[in-house]
Every structure is written in C-alpha cells, then in structure tokens.
Design a protein around this motif. Structure first.
Motif, PDB file in Angstrom:
ATOM      1  N   ARG A  45       0.923  -1.433  -0.009  1.00 26.83           N
ATOM      2  CA  ARG A  45       0.136   0.171  -0.079  1.00 26.83           C
ATOM      3  C   ARG A  45       0.642   0.996  -0.061  1.00 26.83           C
ATOM      4  NH1 ARG A  45      -2.741   4.624  -0.378  1.00 26.83           N
ATOM      5  NH2 ARG A  45      -4.247   4.883   1.029  1.00 26.83           N
ATOM      6  N   GLU A  46       1.679   0.917   0.669  1.00 25.31           N
ATOM      7  CA  GLU A  46       2.968   2.357   0.451  1.00 25.31           C
ATOM      8  C   GLU A  46       3.711   2.213  -0.210  1.00 25.31           C
ATOM      9  OE1 GLU A  46       4.278   5.211   1.231  1.00 25.31           O
ATOM     10  OE2 GLU A  46       2.904   4.628   3.227  1.00 25.31           O
ATOM     11  N   THR A  47       3.929   3.616  -0.902  1.00 24.39           N
ATOM     12  CA  THR A  47       4.517   4.216  -1.960  1.00 24.39           C
ATOM     13  C   THR A  47       5.416   4.622  -2.069  1.00 24.39           C
ATOM     14  OG1 THR A  47       3.277   6.365  -3.238  1.00 24.39           O
ATOM     15  CG2 THR A  47       2.319   3.820  -3.688  1.00 24.39           C
ATOM     16  N   GLY A  48       5.911   5.456  -0.715  1.00 23.76           N
ATOM     17  CA  GLY A  48       7.450   5.993   0.093  1.00 23.76           C
ATOM     18  C   GLY A  48       8.375   4.630  -0.269  1.00 23.76           C
ATOM     19  N   ARG A  49       9.615   6.241  -0.324  1.00 20.57           N
ATOM     20  CA  ARG A  49      10.681   5.335  -0.807  1.00 20.57           C
ATOM     21  C   ARG A  49      12.327   6.052   0.117  1.00 20.57           C
ATOM     22  NH1 ARG A  49       9.437   1.408  -4.362  1.00 20.57           N
ATOM     23  NH2 ARG A  49      11.404   0.558  -5.077  1.00 20.57           N
ATOM     24  N   VAL A  50      12.629   5.224   0.597  1.00 23.72           N
ATOM     25  CA  VAL A  50      14.145   5.660   0.703  1.00 23.72           C
ATOM     26  C   VAL A  50      15.571   4.946   0.531  1.00 23.72           C
ATOM     27  CG1 VAL A  50      14.988   6.735   2.682  1.00 23.72           C
ATOM     28  CG2 VAL A  50      13.069   6.705   3.040  1.00 23.72           C
ATOM     29  N   GLU A  71       8.487  -0.073  10.179  1.00 23.60           N
ATOM     30  CA  GLU A  71       7.246   1.220  10.846  1.00 23.60           C
ATOM     31  C   GLU A  71       6.621   1.967  10.486  1.00 23.60           C
ATOM     32  OE1 GLU A  71       4.557   3.383  13.838  1.00 23.60           O
ATOM     33  OE2 GLU A  71       6.067   1.298  14.427  1.00 23.60           O
ATOM     34  N   ARG A  72       7.109   2.902   8.897  1.00 24.84           N
ATOM     35  CA  ARG A  72       6.619   3.656   7.905  1.00 24.84           C
ATOM     36  C   ARG A  72       6.714   2.704   6.097  1.00 24.84           C
ATOM     37  NH1 ARG A  72       7.937   9.009   9.730  1.00 24.84           N
ATOM     38  NH2 ARG A  72       6.652   9.603   7.398  1.00 24.84           N
ATOM     39  N   HIS A  73       6.444   1.367   6.682  1.00 28.32           N
ATOM     40  CA  HIS A  73       6.716   0.501   5.120  1.00 28.32           C
ATOM     41  C   HIS A  73       6.747   0.811   4.338  1.00 28.32           C
ATOM     42  CE1 HIS A  73       2.860   0.103   7.944  1.00 28.32           C
ATOM     43  NE2 HIS A  73       3.566  -0.775   8.706  1.00 28.32           N
ATOM     44  N   TYR A  74       8.492   2.115   4.303  1.00 27.49           N
ATOM     45  CA  TYR A  74       9.005   2.358   2.994  1.00 27.49           C
ATOM     46  C   TYR A  74       9.539   1.405   2.584  1.00 27.49           C
ATOM     47  CZ  TYR A  74       7.125   7.285   5.082  1.00 27.49           C
ATOM     48  OH  TYR A  74       6.975   8.031   5.171  1.00 27.49           O
TER      49      TYR A  74
END
Length: 827
Positions: A45-50, A71-74
């Motif tokens: 579901r999460e699309t953020g990337r680090v 925690e943030r699912h990135y």
C-alpha cells in the motif's frame, strides 16, 4: 540475487524481503508468518521510498532502516559504495576479494533482518583514506557517480539519507566521499543528458531531498535539524526497532560488530543538504503515488479494505480480494517501474496467503557445464482459500524451454515432478561478477552493465513455476538447491554452483627465488568429475622460463588429484611476477582454483579465480631456525615464515610457559591478538620472560579500543589510531645501523617500494624510552610519525612492536616486507 528480467528482478527482491532466510536465498518459496503477510500488504500500500547511502558495510544506520521499512513501510534501500574488501577480518584469514564476498553476504543477512534492500557501486575499498579528494582520485569519480545515478534511477527514492556529511572532515575519506556522491547525484539523476551513453535507457528521476543523518553522540544538537523518534516497537516482530537493529548489525561478524538491543525513545537528527527542505517529517511533500494513476486510488482503497479484513488465522480468505487488486493492477501502465514492483509484491503476497511452497532440489550442488541436471520440483498448497490453484507449467530460464504440468493442486498434498535438464555448455563458472575481470586499485570492472549495483550474481540456473489462481497467472522463480541433514544443525541448503571438471592450482601461492635460481614448482589437478585426462601447463611472463612445456595427467574418479612438477627459472634481476596454471582437457582450457568460504552466518560462497602463483625474486638472508607463531585475528604470517625457510610452530595461550616456548628462537604474534584474546594481556609475561632469557618477540598491530598499551610489551606503549595510508609515502630510516635494519639484510628505502594499500595502521603515539623508533613516514600534508616500528632490548633478547601492514604485504609478495621480517626475527 538479481535477475536480468525486470519482472523477475523485482519479484525476487520482494520475495527476499518477504521471506526470512538463513542460508542465502532458498530455492523454495516458503510462506512467512501471518503477521509478516500483513506487513507486506502495508508495504504494498505504501509508495514512499528512501535510499540510505554510505561507503562501507557497517556504515548504515540499521535502526533507522528497521524503522523506515517496518514502521513506515517504505521501500528502504542501502547503497554501500564499496564491499569493505580493504578492511580487516576478525573471524578468519580471508582478506581483499574473499573478504569483500563475506561482507557482501553479511550485508544481505542484515537486510533480511531489518527489511531493507542492498545495492553497491563498483568502488573498491582500497583501505583507509584521510580525505574525500584522495578517495575520489583513487576511485574513478565519474564511474562511482554514474553508479550512484544508476541506483537512484532504478530504485527511484523520494529521499536520500547520507550517513556522513559532505562538508565535514575528521573521518574516513570514503565516508565523506559517499556524501559528496549523494549530493552530486541528486541533480544528475534528474538530468536526461547525464551519463546518456550508459544510462540513457533509465528514465530520469528527481529525488525530493538529500539529508544527512547527523550523529547525536554525547547529546550533540544540530541547529535546524529535523528530529525523528525511531525507537518504537514492532508488534509483528515483538521487538523494538533498536532490538531489530542490533540483530541486523550483529551480522557484521567479520568486523566484530555484535550489538546489544535497545528499547525506548531513540532520536535521529537530519540536516538538510539539497532539494526541498523538510520542516516536520523526513517525507514532507512526498505524495501517495497511487493517486497519479487512473484507477490507482480505487486500488489503494481495495488494499486498505483487504488489510482491514485480513484474518491472521485464515490468510487464504484474503486471496479473492487480492485477485481483484491484481486484475486492476494489470490494467495500469505496463512498464512503469514502480508498478512492476507492486505487481511482483502482490504476487508474493498472494503466494504467501496460499501457503504456497515451491522448491527445486538437486542431488549435488556442484555442477559442470554441459552436465545433466536431475531436478525434483515440488509444490504444496497449504493454506485453505476459496479459489482453484493449478500448477500449469515450468519454464527454464537458461534456454527458455517450457514443460507443461497442468495439475490442479489439492490442499496440503505435495505435488512433485521429476525432470532432467542439460546445463548449457556455455554456462559461466560461478565467481562473483565484480571479480571476473582485473580490477584497478580503485574500481572493479564489470562486463555486464546490467549487474552494476546488484549485490550478487544471477543464479546459475533457475526455473519459473507457473500457476493460475482462479485463472489469474502467478509465477514464482526459484534456483535449485541441494538439501542435506546435519545431525546438529538440521536442514542445510547449498545453492547450485557451476564448477570446472578439473580444478587446477599451485601447491603454494607464493614462491621465493634467488636471482637467476631454478626451482621446482608443483601444479595440482583435482577431478570434479571422473575420467578426466589431459595436459597441465604453466604460463610465465617474459624473462622467466619453464620446462617442460606441459605434462600429462589422468584422473579416474571424483576427488582424485595429480601433481606435475615444472622447473621454473627466475630472471637475474629482482622482480615480482604472476605465473598461471592451466589444464587442457578435450581441447578446452581450465585455469580456475576454487576457494570455498564457509561460515555459519552466511551461505557457502564459491570463488573461482585464475590459478596464480606470485613468484618473488630477491636476495634473502636469515638467522635462527625455529619460530613460534601465536595467531590473532587471522593473517598469513605463519605461511610467510615457512616460505622464508623457518620451522614454524603454531602456539596457543597454553603454550605461553617456559616449557611451551622452549627451543624457539623467536615468537611472532598475529595481528590484533590482544584484541581477540583479552586473556593474553595477563599471560604475556611469559613472552617477556622468554625475551629476557635471550629470545625474540615480534608483536604486530592491535587496535586501541579497550587495550592497555602497557600490556602489549615489556615496556609501556600508548596505542593510537595513527596510520599512514599512502602506500608510496617516503620512509626515512632513523637508525640505519640498528641491528634490525643493518642485517642480515641491509634495509634501504628500496625495500618499501611496491607496498600495497597502506604503510601501516594503529601506530603507537607514545612509548617508553626503552624503545628505539626506526622509521619515520607521513601521509601528504601531515607531520611525520615515528611509531610504525619500535624495537627494545630486554634482558638478553629483543622485543619488537610494529604497526606496519606486514599482514597485507607478505601475501602480496612484497620483497621488502620479507627482508624486513627476516631481520626482525633474526635479531
């Protein structure tokens, strides 16, 4: 492991994150616990990337990676510019190439724990560097920058986090250089003209910001820094992120980085470097990417609803809803990189919800090109779901051939298929891709550009299991493994690796020749397969001669070994040469010398470098006959002493008694012995008594962490982190007539030519007046240091403490290192 197919590469990346594995990437698809399935839905579901970016294995902040990924699912990656091959090894003798392989696997093991992904550039860890300018000069700056841009365009992070500042000194030059690369790549990754020739096929990508994960030691506060509490608790794992981080960091066993978990609040600070500054959160301004695709918002809502309804006791009940998501995803742009990844993530989740287990096994993990593979494929559908599951077929990636299966699966009943395949004769031997071509000091050379950035080779052979789930296709790609039982460890798995039918090697990897001397050199041939026969030969460079040109061998059974002796004549001038061995079998040339690296915390690794002998030609004189060697963290000093003609006896702490040391002329202590054996400090008095009675002890370097300098010699020393990293730094002989320099070999500045990686490390910065410093040296722009070689008389004997990097120079075949060591032993 990476695959060239974009779909398969992404699928395997997701599968690796989804499945906890303890012996590399298992060939089977083994479902995770239900809580982990829900975690993967959250990541879907999460699309953020680090992207975290630093220089070496161990530089990464495992707590932050664990927090961001869990925690943030990135999607959270770590780009280590090097593989750490220039460091030391606390757990064994492997250095350079083999150490880089160990540390690569340790990073992969760490990522399996903390949920991150792993990337590399082609930069070599050439040893400690005191400035970013030096690092970016020894590395090919443009190539490292191109590799960084490549990883950014492929991984497409929203935010890049550096471990180090690009502007502050006082640390390893590689560290600072890694941050410089991040800041420069920020602009270039978004520029379609940057590196167009080699990276033009990758769409440009604009990172939103680059920040420095500033250190907080001693309560340091950075003005304007963004703060983030990463000390939370992961209920899926039942561990805090500090505990997960400690488990991850403890995988860096070759560096002795075992860590203790932490619990409670843990604040990280982030200093803005470039891009849009964040004011409240690391991901300020980063939008949910589902909204950018037509129909994407509806898909995101469907994933949310599926998570809300997920029942950990019946994960298969979620499969119909996930199939709805799968059909909707199929309607979105086919080539979007993020969507390719999401489709692969979703397939892995569906397989996990079904409890789908798939594996391919072989009777033996080592295979030869052209050989028949006997494969057992097995599938079990283990979690009840209101769907029909059919195993439709197999596709072999080596040749693209397919096998129709068409077997409906019955819940919890194993379905197997026996198959025989031929491993293509053109299959490359297993060897790390970045070591296949000769490297420069600063850079690995990689023939297949598609592999740049990836941690490992493609598997030598793979099969794609093809299924339908209520008519929807599902593919699982696996590599065959050998499964064995150990009475203590239980099930062990070894992935398939390709070897030659005959392995060749020299009986010794180093040989010393007097100028113009003819010596016998022994070559071995070992059968990996029976009925192997042919000719053995040695190739020598100009100025050397070898006779005969070749010698026949015949090996009847696997494991049989033949030897052939060749007379090699050295030139009259002093030199160092590389000789290679080969076997000709049925017109094919085999020249590889396998090296197996085996530790319990990483998968078995097979390296197959070219069989090479380092032949040194120089005058060497020595005194004494019997030398004791007390091992430390691992080096090849004992082998070097044997090569020099000494009778070497390996010692243990129990031997540090008058009786245990009786009959020895000298004792050499291995690197970091006082670090790795704390009890040595209380038992070393026996060594000093040995010296006082007329013996000779040489102690090699120790790090200054937790070590009392008064304990490492009969007179006190002050250990430090002083070092000289420039292997070409001018060396001044302070006392040329001192017995350690005057004979039996006259040591001159010429003996410090040809050194590798560094002059030395962890030099004492202070010492008792009993010591005489013999050498002075300095890195460019620094004041000379005199602590690299200290010698003191003690009673009737001599004590030597040296931080010179003999442990690197001796296996590299540096003549001056042998001559100097002979003098120290001969005191």
């Amino acid at each position: 492991m990476s695959f060239r197919s974009r779909f398969s590469s992404v699928a395997l990346t997701c599968l690796t994150a989804l499945v906890p594995l303890n012996v590399g990437l298992h060939a089977e698809l083994a479902p995770p616990a239900a809580g982990s399935i829900l975690r993967e839905m959250q990541r879907l579901r999460e699309t953020g990337r680090v992207l975290y970016l630093a220089a070496h294995p161990d530089d990464e902040n495992t707590r932050l990676i664990a927090y961001l990924a869990n925690e943030r699912h990135y999607a959270t990656g770590y780009l280590s510019l090097t593989r750490g091959d220039g460091g030391q090894n606390l757990i064994g003798p492997e250095l350079r190439d083999a150490l880089g392989v160990i540390r690569t696997q340790e990073l992969l093991a760490a990522r399996r724990i903390d949920g991150g992904r792993q990337f590399f550039s082609r930069a070599n860890d050439f040893g400690y560097s005191k400035s970013a300018d030096e690092a970016l000069t020894v590395w090919d700056r443009e190539q490292v920058l191109a590799d960084t841009v490549r990883v950014i365009r492929q991984f497409r992070p929203d935010v890049i986090v550096t471990r180090f500042s690009p502007d502050m000194g006082g640390t390893h030059g590689h560290h600072t250089a890694s941050a410089v690369m991040a800041r420069e790549a920020f602009a270039l990754a978004a520029d379609p003209e940057a590196f167009a020739a080699e990276l033009g096929h990758l769409p440009p990508w604009q990172v939103r910001r680059v920040v420095w994960n500033a250190w907080s030691w001693g309560g340091r506060e950075w003005p304007g820094a963004l703060k983030l509490d990463v000390g939370g608790y992961d209920p899926v794992r039942g561990e805090s992120y500090g505990e997960i981080a400690a488990l991850s960091r403890s995988e860096h066993k070759s560096q002795g980085f075992g860590a203790v978990g932490s619990r409670g609040t843990a604040e990280e600070q982030f200093v803005h470097l470039v891009g849009d500054a964040a004011s409240a959160d690391l991901m300020d301004g980063v939008s949910d990417k589902w909204a950018q695709w037509t129909g994407g918002a509806a898909i995101a809502a469907q994933i949310d609803a599926t998570m809300d309804d997920f029942d950990a006791r019946a994960p298969g009940a979620s499969v119909p809803a996930l199939l709805v998501v799968k059909r909707a995803l199929a309607a979105l742009p086919a080539e979007d990189p993020l969507l390719l990844e999401k489709r692969a993530q979703l397939d892995a989740i569906i397989a996990a919800c079904l409890g789908l287990y798939a594996e391919s096994t072989v009777p033996a993990a080592r295979v030869v090109p052209g050989e028949t593979l006997v494969l057992t494929h097995e599938v079990v559908w283990r979690a009840a779901a209101p769907v029909d599951v059919v195993w439709t077929g197999l596709r072999y990636t080596a040749d693209g051939e397919t096998v129709a299966v068409n077997r409906p699966l019955t819940l919890n009943e194993a379905t197997t298929l026996e198959a025989t395949r031929t491993l293509p004769a053109s299959t490359a031997l297993t060897h790390p891709y970045w070591l296949e071509l000769p490297s420069t000091v600063g850079m690995a050379q990689v023939a297949d550009a598609d592999l740049i950035g990836t941690p490992e080779n493609d598997p030598a052979y793979a099969a794609v299991f093809e299924f339908t789930v209520d008519g929807e296709p599902l593919a699982v790609r696996v590599a065959p493994e050998q499964v064995t039982r150990d009475r203590v460890r239980g099930e062990l798995r070894d992935h398939l690796q390709v070897i030659a039918p005959v392995a060749v090697d020299f009986a010794s990897g180093l040989e010393h020749f007097a100028p113009g001397q003819t010596r016998d050199v022994v070559v071995t041939a070992t059968a990996s397969r029976g009925e192997a026969a042919g000719e053995l030969g040695v190739t020598v460079p100009a100025g050397w001669t070898v006779t005969p040109a070749s010698q026949p061998f015949a090996l009847a059974a696997v494991g049989d070994r033949a030897t052939a002796t060749f007379a090699v004549t050295a030139p009259v001038e002093s030199t160092v040469a590389r000789l290679t061995a080969h076997a000709l079998v049925d017109g094919r040339r085999f020249d590889r010398a396998p090296q197996v690296v085996s530790y319990e915390h990483i998968p078995v690794q097979v390296l197959q470098p070219v069989a090479t002998l380092t032949a040194m030609t120089f005058d060497l004189q020595k005194r004494g006959e019997r030398v004791g060697y007390l091992p430390g963290a691992g080096d090849t000093t004992a082998e070097a002493l044997t090569l020099m003609g000494y009778d070497v006896r390996t010692l243990t702490l129990a031997d540090l008694t008058p009786a245990g040391l009786d009959g020895l002329d000298a004792v050499v202590v291995g690197i970091r012995a006082f670090n790795t054996m704390p009890e040595l400090a209380t038992q070393a008095g026996a060594l000093w008594d040995f010296v006082a009675a007329g013996g000779n002890v040489i102690v090699q370097y120790n790090t200054n962490g937790g070590i009392d300098g008064a304990a490492v010699g009969p007179y006190p020393l002050q250990l430090s982190r002083d070092r000289v990293t420039d292997e070409t730094a001018v060396v001044t002989l302070l006392e040329p007539e001192h017995p350690a320099l005057a004979g039996p070999n006259r040591i001159t500045a010429a003996d410090f030519a040809g050194w590798v990686q560094e002059r030395g490390l962890y030099f004492p910065s202070g010492w008792d007046d009993a010591y005489t410093p013999l050498l002075s040296m300095a890195d460019p722009g620094e004041a000379p240091t005199q602590g690299s070689l200290l010698v003191a008389p003690h009673g009737e004997g001599w004590f030597v403490y040296t931080g010179l990097s003999l442990f690197r120079e001796l296996p590299a075949g540096v003549p001056g290192a042998y001559r100097l060591l002979a003098n120290l032993v001969s005191l």
